[in-house]
Each structure stands twice: as structure tokens, then as C-alpha cells.
Design a protein around this motif. Structure first.
Motif, PDB file in Angstrom:
ATOM      1  N   ALA A 131      -7.861  -0.692  -4.866  1.00 53.91           N
ATOM      2  CA  ALA A 131      -8.270  -0.399  -5.908  1.00 53.91           C
ATOM      3  C   ALA A 131      -8.181   0.661  -6.237  1.00 53.91           C
ATOM      4  O   ALA A 131      -6.984   1.735  -7.608  1.00 53.91           O
ATOM      5  CB  ALA A 131      -9.388  -0.691  -6.477  1.00 53.91           C
ATOM      6  N   GLU A 132      -7.943   1.783  -5.368  1.00 53.83           N
ATOM      7  CA  GLU A 132      -7.492   3.520  -5.789  1.00 53.83           C
ATOM      8  C   GLU A 132      -6.546   3.406  -5.376  1.00 53.83           C
ATOM      9  O   GLU A 132      -5.842   4.756  -5.590  1.00 53.83           O
ATOM     10  CB  GLU A 132      -8.328   4.254  -4.011  1.00 53.83           C
ATOM     11  CG  GLU A 132      -9.717   3.595  -4.704  1.00 53.83           C
ATOM     12  CD  GLU A 132     -10.389   4.515  -3.794  1.00 53.83           C
ATOM     13  OE1 GLU A 132     -10.112   5.006  -2.218  1.00 53.83           O
ATOM     14  OE2 GLU A 132     -11.965   4.670  -3.474  1.00 53.83           O
ATOM     15  N   ASP A 160       0.159   1.839 -11.443  1.00 52.83           N
ATOM     16  CA  ASP A 160       0.865   2.435 -12.191  1.00 52.83           C
ATOM     17  C   ASP A 160       2.404   1.410 -12.592  1.00 52.83           C
ATOM     18  O   ASP A 160       2.779   1.067 -13.539  1.00 52.83           O
ATOM     19  CB  ASP A 160       0.924   3.788 -12.116  1.00 52.83           C
ATOM     20  CG  ASP A 160       1.772   4.562 -13.747  1.00 52.83           C
ATOM     21  OD1 ASP A 160       1.913   4.515 -14.248  1.00 52.83           O
ATOM     22  OD2 ASP A 160       3.000   4.988 -13.246  1.00 52.83           O
ATOM     23  N   VAL A 161       2.789   1.475 -11.057  1.00 53.08           N
ATOM     24  CA  VAL A 161       4.083   0.823 -11.555  1.00 53.08           C
ATOM     25  C   VAL A 161       3.986  -0.818 -11.662  1.00 53.08           C
ATOM     26  O   VAL A 161       5.138  -1.273 -12.584  1.00 53.08           O
ATOM     27  CB  VAL A 161       5.208   0.724  -9.966  1.00 53.08           C
ATOM     28  CG1 VAL A 161       6.224  -0.669  -9.471  1.00 53.08           C
ATOM     29  CG2 VAL A 161       5.096   1.675  -9.112  1.00 53.08           C
ATOM     30  N   VAL A 185      -5.440  -7.599  -7.228  1.00 52.86           N
ATOM     31  CA  VAL A 185      -6.011  -6.223  -6.449  1.00 52.86           C
ATOM     32  C   VAL A 185      -7.033  -6.772  -4.939  1.00 52.86           C
ATOM     33  O   VAL A 185      -8.011  -7.596  -5.537  1.00 52.86           O
ATOM     34  CB  VAL A 185      -6.959  -5.929  -7.310  1.00 52.86           C
ATOM     35  CG1 VAL A 185      -7.489  -3.925  -6.296  1.00 52.86           C
ATOM     36  CG2 VAL A 185      -5.635  -4.974  -8.231  1.00 52.86           C
ATOM     37  N   ARG A 186      -6.782  -6.159  -4.255  1.00 53.54           N
ATOM     38  CA  ARG A 186      -7.866  -6.586  -2.946  1.00 53.54           C
ATOM     39  C   ARG A 186      -9.657  -6.184  -3.486  1.00 53.54           C
ATOM     40  O   ARG A 186      -9.682  -5.240  -3.945  1.00 53.54           O
ATOM     41  CB  ARG A 186      -7.820  -5.625  -1.494  1.00 53.54           C
ATOM     42  CG  ARG A 186      -8.436  -6.198  -0.454  1.00 53.54           C
ATOM     43  CD  ARG A 186      -7.219  -7.227   0.020  1.00 53.54           C
ATOM     44  NE  ARG A 186      -5.881  -6.793   0.683  1.00 53.54           N
ATOM     45  CZ  ARG A 186      -5.119  -8.016   0.408  1.00 53.54           C
ATOM     46  NH1 ARG A 186      -6.127  -8.962   0.292  1.00 53.54           N
ATOM     47  NH2 ARG A 186      -4.086  -7.802   1.155  1.00 53.54           N
ATOM     48  N   GLY A 187     -10.329  -6.607  -3.296  1.00 50.95           N
ATOM     49  CA  GLY A 187     -11.212  -6.860  -3.296  1.00 50.95           C
ATOM     50  C   GLY A 187     -12.589  -7.891  -3.214  1.00 50.95           C
ATOM     51  O   GLY A 187     -12.148  -9.231  -3.507  1.00 50.95           O
ATOM     52  N   PRO A 188     -13.835  -7.669  -3.815  1.00 54.05           N
ATOM     53  CA  PRO A 188     -14.331  -8.506  -3.686  1.00 54.05           C
ATOM     54  C   PRO A 188     -14.104  -9.973  -4.655  1.00 54.05           C
ATOM     55  O   PRO A 188     -14.332 -11.454  -3.712  1.00 54.05           O
ATOM     56  CB  PRO A 188     -16.379  -8.865  -4.398  1.00 54.05           C
ATOM     57  CG  PRO A 188     -15.662  -7.045  -3.912  1.00 54.05           C
ATOM     58  CD  PRO A 188     -14.545  -6.747  -4.370  1.00 54.05           C
ATOM     59  N   SER A 190       1.397  -0.895  -0.493  1.00 55.30           N
ATOM     60  CA  SER A 190       0.014   0.061   0.229  1.00 55.30           C
ATOM     61  C   SER A 190       1.197   1.810   0.006  1.00 55.30           C
ATOM     62  O   SER A 190       1.805   1.431   0.843  1.00 55.30           O
ATOM     63  CB  SER A 190      -0.724   0.432   1.004  1.00 55.30           C
ATOM     64  OG  SER A 190      -2.100   1.249   1.558  1.00 55.30           O
ATOM     65  N   PHE A 191       1.303   2.233  -0.940  1.00 53.77           N
ATOM     66  CA  PHE A 191       1.274   3.132  -0.896  1.00 53.77           C
ATOM     67  C   PHE A 191       0.911   4.345  -1.245  1.00 53.77           C
ATOM     68  O   PHE A 191       1.242   5.634  -0.908  1.00 53.77           O
ATOM     69  CB  PHE A 191       2.859   3.288  -2.408  1.00 53.77           C
ATOM     70  CG  PHE A 191       3.938   2.715  -2.457  1.00 53.77           C
ATOM     71  CD1 PHE A 191       5.185   2.981  -1.996  1.00 53.77           C
ATOM     72  CD2 PHE A 191       3.625   1.604  -2.419  1.00 53.77           C
ATOM     73  CE1 PHE A 191       6.097   2.506  -1.782  1.00 53.77           C
ATOM     74  CE2 PHE A 191       4.924   0.535  -2.170  1.00 53.77           C
ATOM     75  CZ  PHE A 191       6.082   0.940  -1.652  1.00 53.77           C
TER      76      PHE A 191
END
Length: 467
Positions: free
Chosen positions: A121-122, A128-129, A142-145, A87-88
Motif C-alpha cells: 500500500a506504500e 498513481d499509475v 492492494v496486498r493487505g488483510p 512492486s516499484f
């Protein structure tokens, strides 16, 4: 210019983008194997300034020693995968530049895959990296459902960890590690290493592949490595991997001498909690895939019976004499808070984390908890903590630490990344703030009291090699 064909020797570089000079001819001559990555910094974006390249870095991501046949095959003994939860979003300037260095370093060192779990996801900087790298080598989820549903079906620990996923990054890291362990064999990877995005699996060798091949040949299923902790000499840096070269050696690796003891005491005396390493001191592990191993923590795996676990830590706390295997290289380089803004971003991300790990193991009084409280108190409190316990900008003390063997200077990672570490004096010239130095007492008298804190483990660790 309009599209046109040119002979190899007639490519009009002077009429093309300025960065083409740094890679196109090398690629056409077969001197730059694919895939490769490049990063360029220009003086400006328009006019004459857009033709002036201030910084450049071009590197192949395909060292010859990487096992090439990965998909749909039996994992090769030298093929290893890095997995990291990142997380950045609270990073200085919203930059994920260290993540680029993290991925590039491990690919250049011969890791077959890097699997990144993106916590949001935000987090556009992270996305981008990771999208800059070949998908054959760098995978991301990506963390999500969708990921949550997959982990629920694939991870045996899901029900136990799910209640803590929102509040503790540790729970997410353990689930991500379990998911990666399940996925690794199908990705052609024989080994899995779980790292945070502020850590390197470091070796001075050209590639990690021979090391992992040797472990496999010896029947080792898990290897735990010493960790050394980065010491910032600058207040700020855009990329801690590129500028940090001073490390506190793990105390089990510090030579036994009165000079080293004095240098250990220097760090312990600076710390409110009498800590030497401000974060962990139990190393990180590489584990074989396909052996039904389960993560005990971010540092260690639980192996089924009959599998051999080794450690490079001469640790008297466990007295694992049978499992001890002398190993100073590879090791883990930890860059936990190598810059004030990175310290602020780290604890803004972690927030008000609980006092018990996963609701069970109490967190002992430590720098980690002090930083949480300092962050809650405001930036000035966290800044004071950074200058008091973390940063070292006293050149005399640095030399004393290096001479005693307590600290070590490592430059290889910056060279591999084509980075030029800044000295404190150079940092001032480039706009990084510098505070007045506080010269330490390098001529402290003898210490008559008995061993304090980690000194007992430091002394006892020297006997492990003889048992």
C-alpha cells in the motif's frame, strides 16, 4: 478564463492548457474513441516554459476488435485478461513509468482487462499509475488483510503457499494467478495470461483477439509461447519498454548454422554459468478460464483431464510432439534487467531469497543467484556483473548477432507507445552514462568440441517440426 460556452470551431485553444491542442479537437470530432490516455512532458512548470510541449503521446484504449460486452455475460472467446504482481518501491527514482507502458501496451493490443496486484500500500508510484486508467479496464488489488482473507477463501493453494508469502514473490504470484483465474469469468474474460511487469505479450498484429478466438475454435485450453530476452544497449533508461529493441531469440527459434552457433557461444562465453538466456527459457502460457486449471508455476497451468494443452516451444526436454503447435507470433518479450539501475532495484526488492523455490525445488547455479550475491557484495560487484554479462554496446557484435539470426531487432512496441528508442550515442547526449566499448572477437575460429550447454537442445529442437 471564466467558464463559457463556445461553438466547436471557435474553441480558444490558444488561451487553454498547451496539451489541449493534442487531444480536445480530435475528441470532439469523434477521431479519438474513449477511453483514451495521454502523457505530456513540458519544458517547465511555470511561465512561458509551461506552454512548450517537449513530448506528447495520446492513444485510445479501445481498438475496434476488443470484445465490448464484458460484465455479467458469458465470456467471449477473444476476451483476455493480463494479471501481474508488481512492486516499484525500489525502482530508479521511485518511478513506475514502465508500468504505465505495460498497461497501455496490452490495452492497445486488445486485452479486455488488466488486473494488477500491488505488493504494498506504500507503493505510491504504482497506485498513481493504475488510477490513471479506466476502472472498467484496469483493476487493482492492494496486498493487505482484506486481500489475504479473500485469497484464503477463494484459493485452494492458500494453505500451501501462505508460509512463503513474505519471503518469496513466487508464492504471491501463484496466489494472485489463482485468484485471477477464479475471478476472470465474472469479468467476462475467456483467457488469462500471467506476466511479470517486465514482460510484454507481443504480437505484430493489431490485436490479440483473433489469435485467442482461433485457439478457442481449435479447442485449445492452454498455449505456451516462446520468450525472447531483451538486451540493453544503454547503461540507464527511465523506461525499458520504450528504449529496448534488441532481443536474444529463444534458442529453439535460432536458425541452425555455424554463424548462429558462434553467436550463441558469444553469450555463453560471457556468462560465468555458460548461460545463453540469463533468466527463464520455458516460455509463458495463456490459459482458458472456467476450466478448473491450477497454476503449476508462473509459466504453466495444470489442466484437468480432457483439456488440450499446446506449446510453441520445440522443446526436446519434454518431447511434447502431440502438443507442439508452431507459433512465433505471439511471443513473450522479456525485459528483465534492461538498465543498471533496474538491475540494482530488482535485487534490492528480491533481497536474500532462499536457495529453494517454495522450500522444495533447489535453484540451480545461475545468473539469478550470482546477481543476488553481487547485490549483497555491493553496487560495484553488481555493476561489474551487468557490464560483463548483460549489456551489449558493441555495434559490430550487434550486427553480427542480427545477421546470424541469433538476435532480433523489434521496434513495433516502441512505435505503439509513441516512444523513440535511444542509441548509445544519443544516450550520452541526453545525460545517460556510456562506458568505453569492448570490441568482441567477431572472427573466432571454428569450434571443434561437441555441443555445449543449450546447443544440444538448440540442435534437437529443429527435428520437432518433422515428428
Amino acid at each position: 478564463m471564466s467558464p463559457a460556452w463556445f461553438a466547436h470551431e471557435d474553441v480558444p485553444l490558444a488561451e487553454m492548457w498547451a496539451d489541449d491542442t493534442y487531444w480536445l479537437i480530435q475528441y470532439l470530432d469523434g477521431l479519438l474513441p474513449t477511453p483514451f490516455v495521454g502523457r505530456f512532458r513540458f519544458k517547465g512548470h511555470e511561465g512561458a516554459d509551461s506552454w512548450v510541449v517537449l513530448e506528447s503521446a495520446v492513444s485510445s484504449l479501445a481498438p475496434p476488435s476488443i470484445p465490448r460486452a464484458l460484465d455479467g455475460c458469458t465470456p467471449l472467446p477473444g476476451a483476455a485478461m493480463i494479471v501481474s504482481t508488481v512492486s516499484f518501491r525500489k525502482a530508479p527514482g521511485g518511478s513506475a513509468r514502465p508500468l504505465e507502458s505495460f498497461i497501455r501496451f496490452h490495452l492497445l493490443k486488445g486485452f479486455a482487462r488488466v488486473l494488477i496486484f500491488v505488493d504494498s500500500a506504500e507503493d505510491v508510484a504504482v497506485l498513481d499509475v493504475v488510477r490513471r486508467f479506466p476502472r472498467s479496464r484496469v483493476l487493482f488489488r492492494v496486498r493487505g488483510p482484506e486481500l489475504l482473507a479473500e485469497q484464503k477463501s477463494r484459493c485452494p493453494s492458500f494453505s500451501a503457499l501462505a508460509p512463503f508469502m513474505d519471503s518469496e514473490v513466487s508464492a504471491r504470484q501463484l496466489l494472485d494467478a489463482e485468484y485471477a483465474m477464479d475471478a476472470a469469468p465474472a469479468l467476462g474474460c475467456f483467457w488469462l495470461v500471467c506476466l511479470d511487469s517486465d514482460e510484454f505479450f507481443f504480437t505484430s498484429e493489431a490485436s490479440v483477439v483473433p489469435h485467442f478466438e482461433a485457439l478457442a475454435a481449435e479447442g485449445v485450453s492452454q498455449m505456451t509461447y516462446l520468450n525472447h530476452e531483451g538486451v540493453p544497449e544503454l547503461v540507464e533508461t527511465p523506461d525499458y519498454f520504450a528504449t529496448t529493441t534488441l532481443f536474444k531469440r529463444h534458442h529453439f527459434a535460432v536458425p541452425l548454422s555455424s554463424q548462429a552457433r558462434g553467436c550463441l557461444r558469444f553469450w555463453m562465453d560471457r556468462s560465468k554459468r555458460s548461460q545463453y538466456l540469463l533468466f527463464f527459457d520455458n516460455g509463458k502460457s495463456a490459459c482458458r478460464t472456467g476450466c478448473a486449471a491450477k497454476p503449476k508455476s508462473q509459466h504453466l497451468w495444470q489442466l484437468p483431464s480432457g483439456h488440450r494443452s499446446c506449446t510453441g516451444l520445440a522443446d526436446p526436454r519434454s518431447l511434447d510432439v502431440e502438443g507442439y503447435r508452431s507459433c512465433s507470433d505471439p511471443c513473450i518479450l522479456h525485459f528483465p534487467i534492461c538498465g543498471l539501475a533496474w538491475l540494482q532495484g530488482k535485487y534490492q526488492t528480491l533481497g536474500s531469497f532462499p536457495d529453494a523455490w517454495l522450500g522444495k525445488v533447489p535453484l540451480f547455479e545461475s545468473f539469478h543467484k550470482d546477481a543476488r550475491e553481487a547485490h549483497a557484495a555491493g553496487d560495484e560487484a553488481l555493476k561489474a556483473l551487468f557490464f560483463r554479462e548483460v549489456m551489449l554496446d558493441d555495434p559490430i557484435e550487434v550486427e553480427r548477432q542480427l545477421a546470424s539470426g541469433t538476435c532480433i531487432r523489434i521496434l513495433e512496441h516502441t512505435q505503439l507507445l509513441n516512444a523513440t528508442p535511444l542509441t548509445p550515442r544519443e544516450a550520452t547526449a541526453t545525460g545517460c552514462p556510456e562506458r568505453p566499448r569492448q570490441i568482441s572477437d567477431a572472427t573466432a575460429g571454428p569450434m571443434d568440441e561437441g555441443p555445449q550447454g543449450i546447443e544440444r537442445g538448440w540442435i534437437m529442437s529443429k527435428a520437432m517440426g518433422f515428428l
